[in-house]
Scaffold this active site. Sequence first.
Site: not given
Ligand code: NAD
Length: 296
Positions: A94, A170, A245
Site C-alpha cells: 500500500t 485502496k 499510515k
Molecule cells: P511487514 O513490515 O511485516 O513486511 C515488510 C517486509 O519488507 C519486512 O519483512 C521488511 O524486512 C521487508 N523489507 C523492507 N525493505 C526491504 C528491502 N529493501 N528489500 C527487501 N525486503 C525489505 O509489513 P506487512 O504487514 O507485510 O505489510 C506490507 C505492505 O502491505 C504494507 O505496504 C502494508 O501497508 C500493506 N498491507 C498490510 C496489511 C496488514 O494487515 N498487515 C493489510 C493490507 C495491506
Amino acid sequence: MLETIAFIGLGNMGGPMAANLVKAGYRVRGFDLSEPARKAATDNGITLCESAAQAVDGASIVITMLPAGHHVLSVWSELIGVVDQGTLLIDCSTIDVDSARKCHALADGAGCLSLDAPVSGGTAGASAGTLTFMVGGEAADALQRGRPILEAMGRRVVHCGSAGAGQAAKICNNMVLGITMAGVCEAFVLGEKLGLSHQALFDVASTSSGQCWAISTNCPVPGPVPTSPANRDYKPGFAAALMLKDMRLSQDAAKATGAATALGAHATALYELFDQLGHGGEDFSSIINYIRDKTT
Ligand code: NAD
C-alpha cells in the site's frame, strides 16, 4: 512448467502470499532484509536469495510487498536494470499514487509490464489466499498475464483503471473505513450515555441504514460479533498504526489533488493522537476507548 516468480518483502503479508504461490506450483525465489522473515520463507519452500537482484535471476514475474513508497521505488529502481525485457513487475504494497505511477514509468522505460495491486483482507486473508486485489495498469497485456498469479493468492481481482488506480482505490476505501470506524465508536459511546445496550444498538444499526463493516464485522465493543478484535482485548486485526499510515496517504493525496476531505482529516488526527499514546499495536477499533475516555 509454471513461471519462476521473484518475491521481495516476505513479512507479515508477503510471507504467506509467497507461500501460497509455492503451494500453487510456482517456483518462488525470495528476498527480505529481516532474519525472521527469511527463516519463515525457507520453511515455506521459498528459495532464499542474498539480494533482490539475485532473486530476479531467471524470474519472469517480480512481486514486491514492502512497507512504503520509498522502499518500493528504491527496489524497483535497482531491479529495472537487471530484469529481462518483458518481465512483469507487480507491487502489492500500500503506497502513494505518485510513487506507484513512477514505478510504472520505470517499468515502461525498460520494456517491462507492470501492475499496482494493493490488497485488502489482512494477514488472515494473506494466509488463507482470500485477498482482494485492486489493480491499476494495462488490462490487455499486464493484467491478463498477472491474473493467474494474483488468483493464486486471492479470491477477487478488481481492475480499477490505469497506472496508480489500484492504489487510489485502496486509499479511498481505507479512508472510508477510518472515518466509519470513528463514527461507529462515537455512536456506541453516545448509546452508553443514553443507557442503550451494545446489543440493542448493534441489532438496529447492523440491519438498518447505519450498517457498515465497522459494525457488522469489526464491531468495536465486545459481545455482538464474537470474532471482532474487541473480544480479545483488541489484538489486531488491523493495527491502528497501519490505519494511521493509510489515513495519512489519503490526506497526502487530498492535499496533492485539492480534494476536500474534512472528515478524513479529522479522523487522521484522532488516529495520530491514539498512536502517540502508545496504542498503535492495537486493533484500530480500540479507538473507542480513547473516545470514551474523552467523554465527560
Ligand atoms: P511487514 O513490515 O511485516 O513486511 C515488510 C517486509 O519488507 C519486512 O519483512 C521488511 O524486512 C521487508 N523489507 C523492507 N525493505 C526491504 C528491502 N529493501 N528489500 C527487501 N525486503 C525489505 O509489513 P506487512 O504487514 O507485510 O505489510 C506490507 C505492505 O502491505 C504494507 O505496504 C502494508 O501497508 C500493506 N498491507 C498490510 C496489511 C496488514 O494487515 N498487515 C493489510 C493490507 C495491506
